[in-house]
Design a protein around this motif. Structure first.
Motif, PDB file in Angstrom:
ATOM      1  N   LYS A  40      43.387 -65.544 -15.607  1.00  0.00           N
ATOM      2  CA  LYS A  40      44.149 -64.735 -16.556  1.00  0.00           C
ATOM      3  C   LYS A  40      45.571 -64.495 -16.053  1.00  0.00           C
ATOM      4  N   ALA A  41      45.728 -64.194 -14.775  1.00  0.00           N
ATOM      5  CA  ALA A  41      47.063 -63.925 -14.227  1.00  0.00           C
ATOM      6  C   ALA A  41      47.948 -65.153 -14.362  1.00  0.00           C
ATOM      7  N   GLN A  42      47.383 -66.335 -14.086  1.00  0.00           N
ATOM      8  CA  GLN A  42      48.164 -67.559 -14.201  1.00  0.00           C
ATOM      9  C   GLN A  42      48.526 -67.820 -15.663  1.00  0.00           C
ATOM     10  N   ALA A  43      47.598 -67.611 -16.583  1.00  0.00           N
ATOM     11  CA  ALA A  43      47.858 -67.834 -18.003  1.00  0.00           C
ATOM     12  C   ALA A  43      48.931 -66.879 -18.519  1.00  0.00           C
ATOM     13  N   VAL A  44      48.847 -65.617 -18.135  1.00  0.00           N
ATOM     14  CA  VAL A  44      49.853 -64.639 -18.560  1.00  0.00           C
ATOM     15  C   VAL A  44      51.206 -64.993 -17.959  1.00  0.00           C
ATOM     16  N   SER A  45      51.201 -65.451 -16.714  1.00  0.00           N
ATOM     17  CA  SER A  45      52.447 -65.864 -16.068  1.00  0.00           C
ATOM     18  C   SER A  45      53.078 -67.043 -16.798  1.00  0.00           C
ATOM     19  N   VAL A  46      52.269 -68.014 -17.198  1.00  0.00           N
ATOM     20  CA  VAL A  46      52.756 -69.173 -17.947  1.00  0.00           C
ATOM     21  C   VAL A  46      53.365 -68.724 -19.270  1.00  0.00           C
ATOM     22  N   LEU A  47      52.646 -67.867 -19.992  1.00  0.00           N
ATOM     23  CA  LEU A  47      53.158 -67.366 -21.273  1.00  0.00           C
ATOM     24  C   LEU A  47      54.479 -66.628 -21.086  1.00  0.00           C
ATOM     25  N   HIS A  48      54.515 -65.781 -20.087  1.00  0.00           N
ATOM     26  CA  HIS A  48      55.724 -64.995 -19.837  1.00  0.00           C
ATOM     27  C   HIS A  48      56.901 -65.901 -19.499  1.00  0.00           C
ATOM     28  N   GLU A  49      56.687 -66.851 -18.607  1.00  0.00           N
ATOM     29  CA  GLU A  49      57.769 -67.750 -18.199  1.00  0.00           C
ATOM     30  C   GLU A  49      58.252 -68.588 -19.384  1.00  0.00           C
ATOM     31  N   MET A  50      57.317 -69.058 -20.193  1.00  0.00           N
ATOM     32  CA  MET A  50      57.688 -69.856 -21.365  1.00  0.00           C
ATOM     33  C   MET A  50      58.558 -69.026 -22.315  1.00  0.00           C
ATOM     34  N   LEU A  51      58.118 -67.814 -22.622  1.00  0.00           N
ATOM     35  CA  LEU A  51      58.903 -66.955 -23.520  1.00  0.00           C
ATOM     36  C   LEU A  51      60.265 -66.620 -22.923  1.00  0.00           C
ATOM     37  N   GLN A  52      60.295 -66.350 -21.622  1.00  0.00           N
ATOM     38  CA  GLN A  52      61.558 -66.018 -20.962  1.00  0.00           C
ATOM     39  C   GLN A  52      62.534 -67.180 -21.033  1.00  0.00           C
ATOM     40  N   GLN A  53      62.039 -68.379 -20.787  1.00  0.00           N
ATOM     41  CA  GLN A  53      62.905 -69.559 -20.821  1.00  0.00           C
ATOM     42  C   GLN A  53      63.407 -69.844 -22.239  1.00  0.00           C
ATOM     43  N   ILE A  54      62.538 -69.683 -23.233  1.00  0.00           N
ATOM     44  CA  ILE A  54      62.960 -69.886 -24.619  1.00  0.00           C
ATOM     45  C   ILE A  54      63.996 -68.832 -25.000  1.00  0.00           C
ATOM     46  N   PHE A  55      63.738 -67.582 -24.614  1.00  0.00           N
ATOM     47  CA  PHE A  55      64.681 -66.499 -24.880  1.00  0.00           C
ATOM     48  C   PHE A  55      66.039 -66.818 -24.250  1.00  0.00           C
ATOM     49  N   ASN A  56      66.035 -67.256 -22.984  1.00  0.00           N
ATOM     50  CA  ASN A  56      67.290 -67.594 -22.290  1.00  0.00           C
ATOM     51  C   ASN A  56      68.020 -68.740 -22.986  1.00  0.00           C
ATOM     52  N   LEU A  57      67.266 -69.736 -23.421  1.00  0.00           N
ATOM     53  CA  LEU A  57      67.854 -70.897 -24.077  1.00  0.00           C
ATOM     54  C   LEU A  57      68.578 -70.503 -25.367  1.00  0.00           C
ATOM     55  N   PHE A  58      67.968 -69.608 -26.129  1.00  0.00           N
ATOM     56  CA  PHE A  58      68.547 -69.196 -27.408  1.00  0.00           C
ATOM     57  C   PHE A  58      69.406 -67.935 -27.284  1.00  0.00           C
ATOM     58  N   HIS A  59      69.699 -67.550 -26.075  1.00  0.00           N
ATOM     59  CA  HIS A  59      70.533 -66.357 -25.857  1.00  0.00           C
ATOM     60  C   HIS A  59      71.809 -66.742 -25.116  1.00  0.00           C
ATOM     61  N   THR A  60      72.356 -67.893 -25.468  1.00  0.00           N
ATOM     62  CA  THR A  60      73.579 -68.366 -24.842  1.00  0.00           C
ATOM     63  C   THR A  60      74.687 -68.430 -25.888  1.00  0.00           C
ATOM     64  N   GLU A  61      75.889 -68.520 -25.401  1.00  0.00           N
ATOM     65  CA  GLU A  61      77.038 -68.645 -26.298  1.00  0.00           C
ATOM     66  C   GLU A  61      76.932 -69.923 -27.125  1.00  0.00           C
ATOM     67  N   ARG A  62      76.476 -70.999 -26.497  1.00  0.00           N
ATOM     68  CA  ARG A  62      76.343 -72.281 -27.196  1.00  0.00           C
ATOM     69  C   ARG A  62      75.320 -72.198 -28.328  1.00  0.00           C
ATOM     70  N   SER A  63      74.208 -71.473 -28.094  1.00  0.00           N
ATOM     71  CA  SER A  63      73.208 -71.361 -29.158  1.00  0.00           C
ATOM     72  C   SER A  63      73.722 -70.484 -30.291  1.00  0.00           C
ATOM     73  N   SER A  64      74.538 -69.496 -29.966  1.00  0.00           N
ATOM     74  CA  SER A  64      75.117 -68.640 -31.013  1.00  0.00           C
ATOM     75  C   SER A  64      76.004 -69.446 -31.947  1.00  0.00           C
ATOM     76  N   ALA A  65      76.672 -70.454 -31.399  1.00  0.00           N
ATOM     77  CA  ALA A  65      77.534 -71.297 -32.224  1.00  0.00           C
ATOM     78  C   ALA A  65      76.726 -72.279 -33.066  1.00  0.00           C
ATOM     79  N   ALA A  66      75.489 -72.574 -32.645  1.00  0.00           N
ATOM     80  CA  ALA A  66      74.689 -73.601 -33.308  1.00  0.00           C
ATOM     81  C   ALA A  66      73.831 -73.082 -34.459  1.00  0.00           C
ATOM     82  N   TRP A  67      73.479 -71.803 -34.431  1.00  0.00           N
ATOM     83  CA  TRP A  67      72.491 -71.297 -35.379  1.00  0.00           C
ATOM     84  C   TRP A  67      73.042 -70.167 -36.245  1.00  0.00           C
TER      85      TRP A  67
END
Length: 195
Positions: free
Chosen positions: A73-100
């Protein structure tokens, strides 16, 4: 100061006792937020994918991280958290603001942030309950490498509309896999709760 000690004691009791254990269950609202995130990603399409076929890339999503039935469970929650964090970071950049579209991008960020908040509380709890630090670290590193590859791809393609479209489709696929992992966790929690 006299009120602070009982308050801190209550917080520690809630996070360690049976009440705290309930906070880590992945509720239906988490599933709804995930489905809403997928809908938003789908609505963000700006370019036909068929126009971007020559820009396709194999980002080598570490599928074993979300498909593994042996994940603790800890590993699965860690995977979910890291995935969401990385997606959030990807779409929280100046470049993404210009694209969407700002409205859709804002709603996506808000939904991802809500999911992250819940998973952060859950991650602290399950990490304390399970000793799986090395497995969690390996999973985190694999996901970071995957998203680093996506960032490099965007940079190489000069953040073109087609590059963002390819990334949007890729993120939808990886996020969909994480949604399946959330379902597995919910079923496991349900099985544990009924036994």
């Amino acid at each position: 100061m006299a009120l602070l000690l009982p308050l801190l004691t209550a917080l520690v009791m809630c996070s360690c006792g049976p009440v705290g254990a309930l906070s880590c269950d992945l509720p239906e609202s988490q599933g709804r937020l995930s489905r809403k995130t997928l809908e938003l990603l789908d609505q963000m399409r700006r370019v036909s994918t068929s126009l971007c076929l020559e820009d396709r890339s194999d980002f080598r999503f570490p599928r074993e991280m979300v498909n593994g039935s042996q994940l603790q469970k800890a590993q699965a929650v860690s995977v979910l958290h890291e995935m969401l964090q990385q997606i959030f970071n990807l779409f929280h950049t100046e470049r993404s603001s210009a694209a969407w579209t700002p409205t859709l991008l804002g709603r996506l960020r808000t939904g991802l942030h809500q999911q992250l908040e819940h998973l952060e509380a859950c991650l602290v709890q399950v990490t304390a309950e399970e000793d799986s630090a090395s497995a969690m670290e390996n999973s985190t590193l694999a996901l970071r490498r995957y998203f680093w590859g996506i960032r490099l791809y965007l940079q190489e393609k000069n953040y073109s509309d087609c590059a963002w479209e390819i990334v949007r489709v890729e993120v939808m696929g990886s996020f969909s896999s994480s949604t399946n992992l959330q379902e597995k966790l919910r079923r496991k929690d349900g099985d544990l709760g009924s036994s």
